[in-house]
Design a protein around this motif. Structure first.
Motif, PDB file in Angstrom:
ATOM      1  N   ARG A 274      29.728  37.156  -9.492  1.00  0.00           N
ATOM      2  CA  ARG A 274      30.878  36.298  -9.204  1.00  0.00           C
ATOM      3  C   ARG A 274      32.186  37.073  -9.309  1.00  0.00           C
ATOM      4  NH1 ARG A 274      32.714  32.506  -6.094  1.00  0.00           N
ATOM      5  NH2 ARG A 274      34.152  31.034  -7.112  1.00  0.00           N
ATOM      6  N   THR A 275      32.288  37.958 -10.298  1.00  0.00           N
ATOM      7  CA  THR A 275      33.493  38.785 -10.452  1.00  0.00           C
ATOM      8  C   THR A 275      33.706  39.664  -9.231  1.00  0.00           C
ATOM      9  OG1 THR A 275      33.250  38.807 -12.862  1.00  0.00           O
ATOM     10  CG2 THR A 275      34.608  40.535 -11.873  1.00  0.00           C
ATOM     11  N   ARG A 276      32.623  40.287  -8.762  1.00  0.00           N
ATOM     12  CA  ARG A 276      32.715  41.137  -7.573  1.00  0.00           C
ATOM     13  C   ARG A 276      33.168  40.330  -6.356  1.00  0.00           C
ATOM     14  NH1 ARG A 276      28.139  42.978  -8.055  1.00  0.00           N
ATOM     15  NH2 ARG A 276      26.984  41.554  -6.709  1.00  0.00           N
ATOM     16  N   ASP A 277      32.647  39.128  -6.188  1.00  0.00           N
ATOM     17  CA  ASP A 277      33.041  38.287  -5.058  1.00  0.00           C
ATOM     18  C   ASP A 277      34.514  37.905  -5.132  1.00  0.00           C
ATOM     19  OD1 ASP A 277      30.436  38.415  -4.179  1.00  0.00           O
ATOM     20  OD2 ASP A 277      29.876  36.441  -5.000  1.00  0.00           O
ATOM     21  N   LEU A 278      34.972  37.536  -6.331  1.00  0.00           N
ATOM     22  CA  LEU A 278      36.371  37.117  -6.486  1.00  0.00           C
ATOM     23  C   LEU A 278      37.322  38.293  -6.286  1.00  0.00           C
ATOM     24  CD1 LEU A 278      36.135  34.678  -9.546  1.00  0.00           C
ATOM     25  CD2 LEU A 278      36.401  34.099  -7.124  1.00  0.00           C
ATOM     26  N   VAL A 279      36.940  39.465  -6.798  1.00  0.00           N
ATOM     27  CA  VAL A 279      37.787  40.658  -6.604  1.00  0.00           C
ATOM     28  C   VAL A 279      37.905  40.991  -5.121  1.00  0.00           C
ATOM     29  CG1 VAL A 279      37.895  43.152  -6.983  1.00  0.00           C
ATOM     30  CG2 VAL A 279      37.374  41.627  -8.896  1.00  0.00           C
TER      31      VAL A 279
ATOM     32  N   LEU B 217      40.239  38.403  -3.545  1.00  0.00           N
ATOM     33  CA  LEU B 217      41.645  38.693  -3.870  1.00  0.00           C
ATOM     34  C   LEU B 217      42.146  39.890  -3.081  1.00  0.00           C
ATOM     35  CD1 LEU B 217      41.654  38.194  -7.752  1.00  0.00           C
ATOM     36  CD2 LEU B 217      42.706  36.713  -6.044  1.00  0.00           C
ATOM     37  N   SER B 218      41.290  40.902  -2.975  1.00  0.00           N
ATOM     38  CA  SER B 218      41.678  42.095  -2.219  1.00  0.00           C
ATOM     39  C   SER B 218      41.946  41.752  -0.751  1.00  0.00           C
ATOM     40  CB  SER B 218      40.580  43.148  -2.333  1.00  0.00           C
ATOM     41  OG  SER B 218      40.889  44.288  -1.558  1.00  0.00           O
ATOM     42  N   THR B 219      41.090  40.901  -0.202  1.00  0.00           N
ATOM     43  CA  THR B 219      41.290  40.487   1.198  1.00  0.00           C
ATOM     44  C   THR B 219      42.592  39.708   1.354  1.00  0.00           C
ATOM     45  OG1 THR B 219      38.895  40.333   1.536  1.00  0.00           O
ATOM     46  CG2 THR B 219      40.304  39.140   3.084  1.00  0.00           C
ATOM     47  N   GLN B 220      42.863  38.792   0.430  1.00  0.00           N
ATOM     48  CA  GLN B 220      44.105  38.018   0.498  1.00  0.00           C
ATOM     49  C   GLN B 220      45.327  38.903   0.323  1.00  0.00           C
ATOM     50  OE1 GLN B 220      43.268  35.085  -2.566  1.00  0.00           O
ATOM     51  NE2 GLN B 220      42.653  33.558  -1.040  1.00  0.00           N
ATOM     52  N   GLU B 221      45.228  39.917  -0.533  1.00  0.00           N
ATOM     53  CA  GLU B 221      46.350  40.850  -0.725  1.00  0.00           C
ATOM     54  C   GLU B 221      46.590  41.687   0.535  1.00  0.00           C
ATOM     55  OE1 GLU B 221      45.119  42.976  -4.149  1.00  0.00           O
ATOM     56  OE2 GLU B 221      45.685  41.376  -5.563  1.00  0.00           O
TER      57      GLU B 221
ATOM     58  N   PRO C 214      49.219  32.539  -0.758  1.00  0.00           N
ATOM     59  CA  PRO C 214      48.985  31.082  -0.713  1.00  0.00           C
ATOM     60  C   PRO C 214      48.513  30.580  -2.087  1.00  0.00           C
ATOM     61  CG  PRO C 214      47.158  32.236   0.314  1.00  0.00           C
ATOM     62  CD  PRO C 214      48.197  33.281   0.006  1.00  0.00           C
ATOM     63  N   ASP C 215      48.467  29.272  -2.236  1.00  0.00           N
ATOM     64  CA  ASP C 215      48.034  28.679  -3.508  1.00  0.00           C
ATOM     65  C   ASP C 215      46.597  29.057  -3.860  1.00  0.00           C
ATOM     66  OD1 ASP C 215      50.500  27.518  -3.769  1.00  0.00           O
ATOM     67  OD2 ASP C 215      49.867  25.573  -2.953  1.00  0.00           O
ATOM     68  N   ASP C 216      45.750  29.216  -2.845  1.00  0.00           N
ATOM     69  CA  ASP C 216      44.358  29.576  -3.099  1.00  0.00           C
ATOM     70  C   ASP C 216      44.236  30.918  -3.808  1.00  0.00           C
ATOM     71  OD1 ASP C 216      43.448  27.263  -1.997  1.00  0.00           O
ATOM     72  OD2 ASP C 216      42.975  28.116  -0.032  1.00  0.00           O
ATOM     73  N   TYR C 217      45.193  31.806  -3.537  1.00  0.00           N
ATOM     74  CA  TYR C 217      45.160  33.114  -4.189  1.00  0.00           C
ATOM     75  C   TYR C 217      45.298  32.974  -5.695  1.00  0.00           C
ATOM     76  CZ  TYR C 217      46.633  37.781  -5.647  1.00  0.00           C
ATOM     77  OH  TYR C 217      46.732  38.996  -6.291  1.00  0.00           O
ATOM     78  N   TYR C 218      46.205  32.140  -6.123  1.00  0.00           N
ATOM     79  CA  TYR C 218      46.437  31.976  -7.560  1.00  0.00           C
ATOM     80  C   TYR C 218      45.299  31.199  -8.220  1.00  0.00           C
ATOM     81  CZ  TYR C 218      51.046  33.710  -6.402  1.00  0.00           C
ATOM     82  OH  TYR C 218      52.079  34.488  -5.960  1.00  0.00           O
ATOM     83  N   LYS C 219      44.679  30.302  -7.495  1.00  0.00           N
ATOM     84  CA  LYS C 219      43.501  29.610  -8.033  1.00  0.00           C
ATOM     85  C   LYS C 219      42.343  30.597  -8.223  1.00  0.00           C
ATOM     86  CE  LYS C 219      44.551  25.085  -6.011  1.00  0.00           C
ATOM     87  NZ  LYS C 219      44.114  24.040  -5.045  1.00  0.00           N
ATOM     88  N   THR C 220      42.176  31.488  -7.238  1.00  0.00           N
ATOM     89  CA  THR C 220      41.129  32.494  -7.343  1.00  0.00           C
ATOM     90  C   THR C 220      41.417  33.449  -8.493  1.00  0.00           C
ATOM     91  OG1 THR C 220      40.787  32.400  -4.946  1.00  0.00           O
ATOM     92  CG2 THR C 220      39.917  34.316  -6.094  1.00  0.00           C
ATOM     93  N   ARG C 221      42.665  33.811  -8.636  1.00  0.00           N
ATOM     94  CA  ARG C 221      43.074  34.701  -9.716  1.00  0.00           C
ATOM     95  C   ARG C 221      42.792  34.068 -11.087  1.00  0.00           C
ATOM     96  NH1 ARG C 221      44.038  40.058 -10.459  1.00  0.00           N
ATOM     97  NH2 ARG C 221      45.524  40.397 -12.156  1.00  0.00           N
ATOM     98  N   LYS C 222      43.108  32.793 -11.205  1.00  0.00           N
ATOM     99  CA  LYS C 222      42.869  32.075 -12.450  1.00  0.00           C
ATOM    100  C   LYS C 222      41.373  32.011 -12.756  1.00  0.00           C
ATOM    101  CE  LYS C 222      43.485  27.575 -14.666  1.00  0.00           C
ATOM    102  NZ  LYS C 222      43.980  26.185 -14.514  1.00  0.00           N
ATOM    103  N   ASN C 223      40.568  31.737 -11.738  1.00  0.00           N
ATOM    104  CA  ASN C 223      39.120  31.678 -11.923  1.00  0.00           C
ATOM    105  C   ASN C 223      38.568  33.025 -12.370  1.00  0.00           C
ATOM    106  OD1 ASN C 223      36.529  30.679 -11.936  1.00  0.00           O
ATOM    107  ND2 ASN C 223      36.274  30.706  -9.725  1.00  0.00           N
ATOM    108  N   LEU C 224      39.084  34.108 -11.817  1.00  0.00           N
ATOM    109  CA  LEU C 224      38.647  35.448 -12.200  1.00  0.00           C
ATOM    110  C   LEU C 224      38.995  35.741 -13.662  1.00  0.00           C
ATOM    111  CD1 LEU C 224      37.482  38.216 -11.517  1.00  0.00           C
ATOM    112  CD2 LEU C 224      39.759  38.887 -10.676  1.00  0.00           C
ATOM    113  N   LEU C 225      40.208  35.379 -14.058  1.00  0.00           N
ATOM    114  CA  LEU C 225      40.617  35.605 -15.449  1.00  0.00           C
ATOM    115  C   LEU C 225      39.745  34.796 -16.414  1.00  0.00           C
ATOM    116  CD1 LEU C 225      44.512  35.605 -15.052  1.00  0.00           C
ATOM    117  CD2 LEU C 225      43.011  37.573 -15.428  1.00  0.00           C
ATOM    118  N   ASN C 226      39.406  33.554 -16.026  1.00  0.00           N
ATOM    119  CA  ASN C 226      38.543  32.729 -16.876  1.00  0.00           C
ATOM    120  C   ASN C 226      37.149  33.342 -17.014  1.00  0.00           C
ATOM    121  OD1 ASN C 226      40.523  30.809 -17.342  1.00  0.00           O
ATOM    122  ND2 ASN C 226      39.917  29.548 -15.609  1.00  0.00           N
ATOM    123  N   ILE C 227      36.631  33.854 -15.909  1.00  0.00           N
ATOM    124  CA  ILE C 227      35.301  34.464 -15.941  1.00  0.00           C
ATOM    125  C   ILE C 227      35.284  35.705 -16.824  1.00  0.00           C
ATOM    126  CG2 ILE C 227      33.600  35.701 -14.522  1.00  0.00           C
ATOM    127  CD1 ILE C 227      34.201  33.728 -12.291  1.00  0.00           C
TER     128      ILE C 227
END
Length: 327
Positions: free
Chosen positions: A175-180, A183-187, A252-265
């Motif tokens: 899951r961490t690899r997928d979220l990273v 995030l990289s794609t969104q950046e 976008p807002d989805d980026y910050y939601k994804t970032r938050k999910n990554l930090l929680n994981i």
């Protein structure tokens, strides 16, 4: 007259049987000492058997699915991974006790196939219901049966906890690899959007310089499109380029939601000792009565066998003597 003959015939047919039974009983009674010797012999054999036979004691325990608190850390971690606050705890409980059941059954099969087999069983405690589960272990002493059963239950519990942690760590890494990657794609998309915006302003600046437009030619910037951007003037466009170059990327807002999910994981920490795959309904019992050998039953069988064989020996001996005397 005929009736009396029939009665006499019937009496004559019954009497020999009665006489035979009496004769047999009298023969056995006359040989009572021999019968007694047979009985004593079989009692001695039974005593020897009871003294050398391996005792068997069975301890019993009843278990069920773990409480929510016993898998709280694991269920919270799964909730974070799935990004769902209402994760199915009941489903986790069922899967965990199911894994426990399968692992315990596998251990039972392994122990049964040893050079010195051990009898460990697991089955449903209530017919027609999957839970609770009844587990038993047969040992050489009551204390050994109780201790070994508790040890095997604890062994499987630790095994399941380790397996759950290993599965969880694998899921966390995946899951961490997928979220990273997300995030990289969104950046990258945000950076491309910024670069494109700067290129568009630079193109408009080039047009403004060629058209010698130095000051804004429009009062309302809302009406300015990409084609008419040069009308803002070269001075304003140069300032916009500097501002866009130093401006942070816009996500976008989805980026910050994804970032938050990554930090929680990344904060997930679950220890195996905090996970339990079962809950005791009844702890391993200390057996009171042994399964075998049974003293009373063994002695009763010995007396019966001794009496039967002794009586048989007496009757056969008398029959043999009778035939010899007739000969």
């Amino acid at each position: 007259m005929t009736h009396e003959k029939n009665n006499l015939s019937a009496g004559q047919s019954i009497e020999p049987e009665q006489i035979d039974i009496i004769v047999l009983l009298s023969q056995i009674w006359r040989g009572k000492w021999i019968v007694s010797l047979f009985i004593i012999l079989f009692i001695i054999i039974a005593g020897i058997y009871l003294s050398v036979a391996k005792e068997k004691w069975t301890s019993v325990a009843v278990i069920s699915s773990p409480d929510a608190g016993q898998i709280a850390g694991y269920s919270n971690a799964m909730s974070i991974l799935s990004n769902d606050d209402k994760y199915d705890i009941a489903g986790i409980q069922q899967r965990v006790i199911g894994r426990f059941n399968s692992a315990f059954a596998a251990l039972s099969e392994t122990l049964d196939n040893q050079e010195e087999p051990e009898k460990l069983t697991i089955d449903t405690a209530v017919q027609g219901q999957s839970l609770p589960l009844k587990v038993t272990y047969q040992g050489s002493t009551a204390q050994d049966a109780q201790k070994k059963l508790a040890q095997y239950i604890e062994q499987i519990d630790q095994q399941i906890a380790k397996e759950l942690i290993d599965d969880l760590q694998t899921s966390v890494k995946s899951r961490t690899r997928d979220l990273v990657e997300l995030l990289s794609t969104q950046e990258k998309v945000a950076q491309e959007q910024k670069d494109l915006r700067i290129k568009q302003i630079a193109q408009a600046l080039s047009v403004a310089k060629e058209a010698e437009v130095h000051s804004p030619q429009v009062r309302q910037t809302e009406n300015v499109s990409q084609d008419t951007l040069f009308l803002l003037g070269s001075a304003a466009l140069e300032s916009m380029i500097k501002n866009e170059s130093s401006r942070p990327l816009v996500f976008p807002d989805d980026y910050y939601k994804t970032r938050k999910n990554l930090l929680n994981i990344q904060t997930i920490v679950v220890k195996p000792q905090n996970i339990h795959a079962y809950r005791y309904v009844m702890k391993p019992t200390l057996p009171i009565h042994r399964d075998s050998p049974r003293k009373v039953i063994t002695l009763v069988v010995a007396i019966l066998l001794g009496g039967i064989l002794g009586s048989g020996f007496v009757l056969m001996r008398n029959e043999f003597r009778e035939r010899q005397s007739k000969a």
